[in-house]
Write a protein that holds these residues in place. Structure first.
Motif, PDB file in Angstrom:
ATOM      1  N   GLY A  89      14.721   3.905  63.372  1.00  0.00           N
ATOM      2  CA  GLY A  89      15.568   2.850  62.829  1.00  0.00           C
ATOM      3  C   GLY A  89      14.840   1.526  62.768  1.00  0.00           C
ATOM      4  N   LEU A  90      14.136   1.204  63.829  1.00  0.00           N
ATOM      5  CA  LEU A  90      13.382  -0.054  63.861  1.00  0.00           C
ATOM      6  C   LEU A  90      12.321  -0.058  62.770  1.00  0.00           C
ATOM      7  CD1 LEU A  90      12.824  -2.720  65.275  1.00  0.00           C
ATOM      8  CD2 LEU A  90      11.317  -1.511  66.841  1.00  0.00           C
ATOM      9  N   HIS A  91      11.671   1.107  62.638  1.00  0.00           N
ATOM     10  CA  HIS A  91      10.642   1.210  61.607  1.00  0.00           C
ATOM     11  C   HIS A  91      11.249   0.989  60.225  1.00  0.00           C
ATOM     12  CE1 HIS A  91       7.092   2.568  59.506  1.00  0.00           C
ATOM     13  NE2 HIS A  91       7.874   3.352  58.787  1.00  0.00           N
ATOM     14  N   VAL A  92      12.363   1.623  59.965  1.00  0.00           N
ATOM     15  CA  VAL A  92      12.998   1.489  58.649  1.00  0.00           C
ATOM     16  C   VAL A  92      13.453   0.049  58.428  1.00  0.00           C
ATOM     17  CG1 VAL A  92      14.988   2.179  57.267  1.00  0.00           C
ATOM     18  CG2 VAL A  92      13.670   3.901  58.508  1.00  0.00           C
ATOM     19  N   LEU A 100       0.798  -5.447  53.577  1.00  0.00           N
ATOM     20  CA  LEU A 100       2.068  -5.212  52.881  1.00  0.00           C
ATOM     21  C   LEU A 100       1.767  -4.900  51.414  1.00  0.00           C
ATOM     22  CD1 LEU A 100       3.098  -6.548  55.511  1.00  0.00           C
ATOM     23  CD2 LEU A 100       4.771  -7.756  54.136  1.00  0.00           C
ATOM     24  N   THR A 101       2.716  -4.228  50.763  1.00  0.00           N
ATOM     25  CA  THR A 101       2.471  -3.879  49.368  1.00  0.00           C
ATOM     26  C   THR A 101       2.599  -5.112  48.477  1.00  0.00           C
ATOM     27  OG1 THR A 101       4.772  -3.429  48.858  1.00  0.00           O
ATOM     28  CG2 THR A 101       3.491  -1.590  49.724  1.00  0.00           C
ATOM     29  N   VAL A 102       2.124  -4.959  47.261  1.00  0.00           N
ATOM     30  CA  VAL A 102       2.206  -6.037  46.283  1.00  0.00           C
ATOM     31  C   VAL A 102       3.663  -6.461  46.099  1.00  0.00           C
ATOM     32  CG1 VAL A 102       1.948  -6.551  43.832  1.00  0.00           C
ATOM     33  CG2 VAL A 102       0.101  -5.405  45.078  1.00  0.00           C
ATOM     34  N   LEU A 103       4.536  -5.466  45.964  1.00  0.00           N
ATOM     35  CA  LEU A 103       5.949  -5.771  45.750  1.00  0.00           C
ATOM     36  C   LEU A 103       6.520  -6.548  46.935  1.00  0.00           C
ATOM     37  CD1 LEU A 103       8.274  -5.356  43.800  1.00  0.00           C
ATOM     38  CD2 LEU A 103       8.854  -3.252  45.010  1.00  0.00           C
ATOM     39  N   GLU A 104       6.175  -6.102  48.149  1.00  0.00           N
ATOM     40  CA  GLU A 104       6.665  -6.801  49.337  1.00  0.00           C
ATOM     41  C   GLU A 104       6.154  -8.232  49.384  1.00  0.00           C
ATOM     42  OE1 GLU A 104       7.313  -3.191  52.567  1.00  0.00           O
ATOM     43  OE2 GLU A 104       5.305  -4.013  52.303  1.00  0.00           O
ATOM     44  N   TRP A 153      14.673  -7.510  54.089  1.00  0.00           N
ATOM     45  CA  TRP A 153      13.858  -8.698  53.834  1.00  0.00           C
ATOM     46  C   TRP A 153      13.417  -9.319  55.156  1.00  0.00           C
ATOM     47  CZ3 TRP A 153      13.466 -13.926  54.665  1.00  0.00           C
ATOM     48  CH2 TRP A 153      12.552 -14.603  53.826  1.00  0.00           C
ATOM     49  N   LEU A 154      14.339  -9.369  56.131  1.00  0.00           N
ATOM     50  CA  LEU A 154      14.006  -9.929  57.443  1.00  0.00           C
ATOM     51  C   LEU A 154      12.862  -9.150  58.086  1.00  0.00           C
ATOM     52  CD1 LEU A 154      14.877 -11.999  59.626  1.00  0.00           C
ATOM     53  CD2 LEU A 154      16.304 -10.185  60.597  1.00  0.00           C
ATOM     54  N   GLY A 155      12.942  -7.816  57.978  1.00  0.00           N
ATOM     55  CA  GLY A 155      11.894  -6.981  58.545  1.00  0.00           C
ATOM     56  C   GLY A 155      10.553  -7.226  57.872  1.00  0.00           C
ATOM     57  N   LYS A 156      10.600  -7.346  56.546  1.00  0.00           N
ATOM     58  CA  LYS A 156       9.349  -7.619  55.826  1.00  0.00           C
ATOM     59  C   LYS A 156       8.796  -8.976  56.227  1.00  0.00           C
ATOM     60  CE  LYS A 156      10.893  -4.927  51.901  1.00  0.00           C
ATOM     61  NZ  LYS A 156      11.571  -5.005  50.609  1.00  0.00           N
ATOM     62  N   ALA A 157       9.695  -9.946  56.387  1.00  0.00           N
ATOM     63  CA  ALA A 157       9.230 -11.281  56.774  1.00  0.00           C
ATOM     64  C   ALA A 157       8.602 -11.236  58.152  1.00  0.00           C
ATOM     65  CB  ALA A 157      10.395 -12.263  56.739  1.00  0.00           C
ATOM     66  N   ALA A 213      12.049 -11.377  66.642  1.00  0.00           N
ATOM     67  CA  ALA A 213      11.204 -10.236  67.002  1.00  0.00           C
ATOM     68  C   ALA A 213      11.182 -10.034  68.512  1.00  0.00           C
ATOM     69  CB  ALA A 213       9.788 -10.440  66.469  1.00  0.00           C
ATOM     70  N   VAL A 214      11.036 -11.112  69.263  1.00  0.00           N
ATOM     71  CA  VAL A 214      10.999 -10.976  70.720  1.00  0.00           C
ATOM     72  C   VAL A 214      12.351 -10.491  71.231  1.00  0.00           C
ATOM     73  CG1 VAL A 214      10.692 -12.200  72.905  1.00  0.00           C
ATOM     74  CG2 VAL A 214       9.174 -12.677  70.997  1.00  0.00           C
ATOM     75  N   ALA A 215      13.428 -11.013  70.642  1.00  0.00           N
ATOM     76  CA  ALA A 215      14.756 -10.566  71.058  1.00  0.00           C
ATOM     77  C   ALA A 215      14.914  -9.066  70.807  1.00  0.00           C
ATOM     78  CB  ALA A 215      15.831 -11.348  70.303  1.00  0.00           C
ATOM     79  N   VAL A 216      14.464  -8.600  69.644  1.00  0.00           N
ATOM     80  CA  VAL A 216      14.549  -7.166  69.341  1.00  0.00           C
ATOM     81  C   VAL A 216      13.716  -6.370  70.338  1.00  0.00           C
ATOM     82  CG1 VAL A 216      13.873  -5.402  67.671  1.00  0.00           C
ATOM     83  CG2 VAL A 216      15.053  -7.457  66.902  1.00  0.00           C
TER      84      VAL A 216
END
Lengths: 587, 235, 291
Positions: C156-159, B92-96, C165-169, C194-197
């Motif tokens: 869409g999933l990728h974006v 992940l990026t630094v910002l992320e 924030w949830l996606g990044k987490a 994630a499994v549900a998705v």
């Protein structure tokens, strides 16, 4: 195996052979299938002994069946020869494919994927090959073998397979496979050629599976892509072995018998419910699936091991170990270290010159040079992240150096695998101890001893002597995973010593020990030196090194910054700065 | 009292790693945990953080008993961990990475504001916001790890060996930063092997040995202690 | 058939569209692996059950296949949540081999339960029989819609994973699980999401596939092998890579079928994957893990 047991076994076999005389064709057919699948699951199990899970053993199963059928149909070759041809072909294919796979370092699901794609490729190849009858397959027209004979063949295969597994588990080869399965890196460091071990196991497993495939073709008198190369073949082998217990002699037999019992029971229930043959088949598969899931959730060890632990709990008398018998201990006996012809030698035993190692641009070691002389204890200290463990990993062949060289007794160690380095006489321990957790303490050491010992008996003697030496004799039957931290460290010593090394590299053996335990370990290290073994130890705890070492090197950020007697090192301002940071500690 | 730990015990399977560690940390304090490899420093922090099961003893954070809470609940209460080895998200990026430090909705709402503060503290990261964290140098990675911790607006910041593997100049920089963080009122617990640095930033310290507290006191006393020096240098 | 540009173009377009749906299946598979570290062979079982669910709902005659799919997706999302909560979490700490055995078991159960319930007859939904033509390339409407929706939802999933924030987490907990736990992310909850998705994406792919392909229980095995091989081919860590792998396999399948025969095409695909695995043991887009 005692003579009594052999007789009992022979009687059992004879009785089993007599079954067809009195039983219905249906019973014989079921029994034949049970024997055959037990043999096949056993063949799969041979590969699983090394920890590899194949999802595509159908590839070899089908090769056996197709080779036999094709030779018979096109050239009229007797299936007896086809049987051998199939096994050789499967062995050769396995050798070629897995040689490349292991060399490429295929692991985990990528390995599973390769096995699966192999079987599927063969299935589609068969479907597309006119010579192999496309999706119709080949029929062994005119071939006839009485069902009693097929049964006898299957029974013989099963008995032979079980004997083979029994023997394997007690052979040096079996020990090595077990070590690979438990911890490949530790096995390699203890002189086990993991590449060859895995390859041998897979080739043997493939050849055996092909033999089972031939027998299956003789039973059905036809081969066909789906039933020979299909996923369900691979799945059945995996299922039976897992249910019974991987790595056991009886596991495949128990697992397959339970599965077939269930299969027939479901058929009966299905008849009552009138769901038709297709419905019965579907139900059987559903139950198989549920069993797989339940085995993983509830008894991942398999039925045989669970039953075994019940037996031990309720019938403890049977489980007591024969080891209780008194044993004469010969301290420092014949298999002691090589005569230390130290005095005459002035050339360094180990010579490290200009060693550099970089990981993706990060330099972990920079131009490190030093010598290790016979009979000395050389300590290497440095803060965490100084590159100590990297140094050991390069010397012991885990990482190739980016630049520089390592010479041991005047010979370069470049391009040697860790097991080859170990066989040269350079053993090592790991900072994070890596016992073969499910093996006994004694078996852990035996794996090291097999580097030099020609057979298991000698390896066991050597191991017992080493365990006595480090003071672990009382724990020899304990499971390695149940040892305390201190005992694990001593076990690492014992395993390294068992390989009969000239040099041992000790990686932070003091970490995690309290001062009293450190003292005990230090005493053991001195006694190892007194046996004529040279020691190179890296340590973060300075105190531990200072009392022990003849000489000390200090590593910081991958660079050697100081070298000298311990007393001089602790006064070196540069060393104090590295250790305590900033300026010297207030007095 | 911000954090009160009494008789903390931790087992790894059959092995006991901590034999009753007790700590008391007041608001605004900076306290160091010292000791050799395997003494139990990292285990202590990880157990406090809810990442290891606690087999005995009590932990009170802000007056609440928390010894059986999960780490995300503790983080939501303001106890933030900067783990040993940085444990960044390398792809992940630094910002992320920084954004992920905002583990509660409350901190997420104020993330832009906190981010500005963090980037002021670590100006070197400003130009590297879009770079993958795994491609940074060790020092920059440590800045991201500390910055990620700060993004969670900690009441108690627990740092595990922030100087690990860093060149001396960078170690100085890290500790200068810790001093600034402390000056802004954040309570700090730091595990450190560069004792001298640790003693300079912290007012008090504990020395761990074999899973027990061997010594505690003001850093001035600890600095004079032969025992500490002996533990590290073997004299 | 003569290989005119139009024929080749049609083959390519259809291959990309069908491959997009394969890609969506593979993406769901690789999402679970990334976040939960479980190789979920049963994923394809979910796809096939979604196909049957859509088939059943549409057979009422009230709802069309797309509305039926929209109805099935949230149900599968819930089922996926339960799957992680009740089952997957119990095996998470076991070895990869155990994961494979377990999810193979689940695949068997799902596949043959379908066979028991619906029989092994081959079924299909009524086609709209409508085709769209542009520049000599004729594409069946359902394939165009199916491929388009699959590609859009993959994007869409990728974006969502890249921007929210949830996606990044979720990505963070896949990238470094211990680190995620230590800094206070609720990794278990993220895994359930994630499994549900992933299971919901299986429902989407199943619904789209049902509109233009035949359906039968053993389709689950074929799709399981296909999805597994696609992600192994593309390196299981990369979601977009998995999607790309799916597209490649779709095009290869189309090309092979056009030039050779369907089964020869399969042989070719498997041989290629076999070779690719040996040349790039971490997958086409994979990278070596740090030592």
């Amino acid at each position: 195996m005692t003579r009594g047991r052999l007789v009992a076994l022979a009687a059992l076999l004879a009785a089993a052979l007599a079954v067809p005389a009195g039983a219905s064709g249906y019973t014989v057919n079921i029994l034949t299938q049970i024997c055959l699948y037990t043999f096949l699951a056993g063949a799969w199990n041979v590969m699983a002994l090394s920890g590899l899970v194949s999802l595509g053993h159908a590839a070899f199963f089908g090769l056996g069946g197709y080779a036999t059928a094709w030779l018979y149909v096109t050239h009229g070759v007797t299936p007896a020869l086809g049987w051998i041809a199939g096994a050789v072909l499967a062995g050769a294919v396995a050798y070629a494919v897995y040689w490349v796979a292991f060399r490429c370092g295929l692991r985990g699901i990528y390995f599973g994927g390769l096995t699966l794609v192999l079987a599927e490729s063969f299935r589609f190849a068969a479907i597309n090959s006119p010579a192999l009858g496309r999706s119709q397959g080949l029929e062994l027209l005119g071939f006839h073998m009485p069902s009693a004979a097929v049964y006898a063949l299957a029974l013989g295969l099963m008995a032979g397979g079980m004997l083979l597994t029994w023997w394997l588990l007690r052979s040096p080869f079996g020990y090595r496979l077990h070590a690979v399965r438990e911890n490949e890196l530790a096995a390699e460091a203890l002189g086990v050629d993991t590449f060859r071990s895995k390859l041998s196991a897979t080739v043997l497993s493939a050849a055996l599976t092909a033999m089972g495939g031939t027998a299956h073709a003789l039973l059905l008198r036809f081969v066909e892509p789906e039933s020979d190369f299909g996923l369900s073949v691979s799945l059945n082998l995996l299922l039976g072995t897992f249910l019974g217990g991987t790595g056991t002699v009886l596991g495949p037999a128990v697992g397959i018998t339970v599965l077939f019992g269930l299969r027939e029971a479901i058929a009966l229930v299905g008849e009552q419910l009138a769901v038709g043959t297709a419905g019965v088949y579907a139900l059987q598969q559903v139950v198989y699936g549920l069993i797989l899931m339940l085995v993983v959730l509830l008894l991942p060890e398999g039925l045989v091991r669970v039953a075994g632990s019940w037996v031990r709990r309720w019938w403890p008398a049977r489980a007591t170990h024969a080891a209780a018998a008194p044993r004469t201990v010969q301290p420092g006996a014949a298999s002691g270290p090589r005569a230390a012809d130290a005095g005459s030698e002035t050339a360094p035993l180990l010579q490290v010159a200009g060693l550099t190692r970089a990981f993706e641009g990060l330099v972990a070691l920079r131009d490190v040079s030093f010598e290790l002389y016979r009979g000395e204890i050389l300590g290497i200290i440095g803060p965490n992240g100084a590159g100590k463990t990297t140094l050991f990993n390069v010397i012991s062949g885990i990482h190739p150096p980016t630049a520089g060289s390592v010479h041991f007794r005047g010979q370069s160690l470049a391009a040697l695998t860790p097991s080859q380095v170990c066989r040269r006489g350079l053993a090592r321990t790991f900072q994070v101890v890596r016992p073969f957790a499910s093996l006994s303490v004694l078996d852990n050491v035996i794996i090291g001893a097999l580097v030099r010992a020609r057979d298991l008996r000698r390896a066991r003697e050597r191991s017992e002597e080493v365990l006595d030496f480090v003071g672990l004799a009382a724990r020899r039957d304990a499971t390695a995973g149940a040892l305390t931290i201190q005992d694990r460290k001593l076990l690492e010593f014992a395993r390294a010593l068992a390989t009969d090394p000239e040099v041992i590299l000790l990686d932070e053996v003091m970490a995690g020990l309290n001062p009293a335990e450190q003292e005990r370990v230090a005493a053991t290290i001195r006694r190892i030196r007194d046996r004529g073994i040279t020691l190179l130890l890296i340590e973060h705890v300075m105190r531990a090194v200072m009392g022990l070492s003849d000489r000390v090197l200090v590593l910081d950020h991958g660079v050697l910054i100081a070298e000298g007697k311990p007393e001089a090192i602790v006064r070196d301002p540069e060393v104090i700065r590295v250790y305590l940071g900033g300026s010297p500690v207030p007095a | 009292m911000l954090l009160r730990v009494r008789d903390l015990q931790v087992h790894y399977g059959p092995f006991q790693a901590l034999f009753g560690v007790s700590l008391e940390i007041d608001e605004g304090e900076a306290v160091c945990l010292l000791g050799g490899n395997g003494a139990g420093k990292t285990t202590t922090l990880r157990a406090l953080m809810g990442a290891l099961p606690i087999s005995g003893g009590t932990v009170e954070l802000l007056g609440q008993r928390v010894e059986h809470r999960a780490s995300h609940e503790l983080a939501a209460m303001g106890m933030i961990h900067v783990p040993e080895g940085r444990e960044l998200f390398p792809s992940l990026t630094v910002l992320e990475n920084l954004e992920l430090g905002c583990v509660t909705p409350g901190t997420r709402r104020r993330s832009a504001e906190t981010l500005a503060v963090v980037l002021d503290l670590f100006p070197a990261l400003r130009g590297r916001r879009r770079q993958l964290a795994g491609t940074l140098s060790g020092g920059e990675q440590q800045m991201v790890a500390i910055g990620r911790g700060l993004m969670g607006r900690p009441k108690l910041l627990m740092l595990d060996e922030p100087s690990l593997g860093l060149a001396p100049v960078l170690v100085d920089a890290v500790f200068a930063t810790l001093e600034r963080i402390k000056a802004e009122g954040t309570t700090i617990v730091v595990v450190e092997q560069h004792i001298h640095h640790a003693l300079r930033v912290c007012g008090r310290g504990y020395v761990l040995e074999g899973g027990r507290i061997a010594q505690e006191g003001s850093t001035a006393d600890l600095g004079r202690s032969d025992r500490l020096r002996a533990a590290y240098l073997g004299m | 058939m003569e290989l005119t540009p139009a024929v080749i173009g049609q083959m390519l377009v259809t291959g990309v569209l069908v491959g997009s749906i394969y890609g969506a299946v593979a993406m769901g598979f690789s999402l679970i692996f990334g976040v939960v570290r479980i190789v979920n062979f049963a994923h394809a079982g979910g796809v096939v059950w979604a196909m049957y669910a859509v088939f059943l709902v549409t057979s009422g005659g009230v709802l069309g296949p797309y509305l039926a799919t929209a109805l099935v997706i949230p149900v599968f999302f819930g089922l996926g949540y339960l799957l992680q909560r009740a089952l997957m979490v119990r095996i998470a700490d076991m070895t990869e081999e155990m994961h494979i055995v377990f999810t193979f078991g689940l695949l068997l159960v799902l596949t043959y339960l379908a066979q028991f319930a619906f029989g092994h007859d081959v079924r299909f939904l009524a086609s709209s029989e409508r085709h769209l033509a542009f520049g000599g390339i004729v594409v069946q409407r359902e394939i165009l819609v199916g491929g388009g929706v699959a590609a859009l939802s993959a994007l869409g999933l990728h974006v969502a994973l890249a921007r929210t924030w949830l996606g990044k987490a979720i990505r963070a907990s896949a990238d470094n699980r211990r680190g995620a736990v230590l800094i206070g992310l609720d990794v278990r909850a993220l895994q359930r999401v994630a499994v549900a998705v992933s299971v919901a994406s299986a429902a989407l792919a199943g619904g789209l596939l049902a509109t233009f392909t035949t359906l039968y229980p053993l389709r689950a095995f074929e799709l399981a092998i296909l999805a597994f091989l696609i992600v192994v081919l593309s390196g299981i860590r990369s979601l977009l890579g998995s999607f790309g792998g799916g597209v490649i396999v779709g095009v290869l399948e189309g090309a092979g079928t056009l030039l050779l025969s369907p089964s020869l095409a399969q042989l070719g695909i498997h041989a290629l994957i076999f070779a690719a695995l040996l040349i790039r043991p971490e997958g086409l887009w994979g990278r070596k893990e740090a030592v």
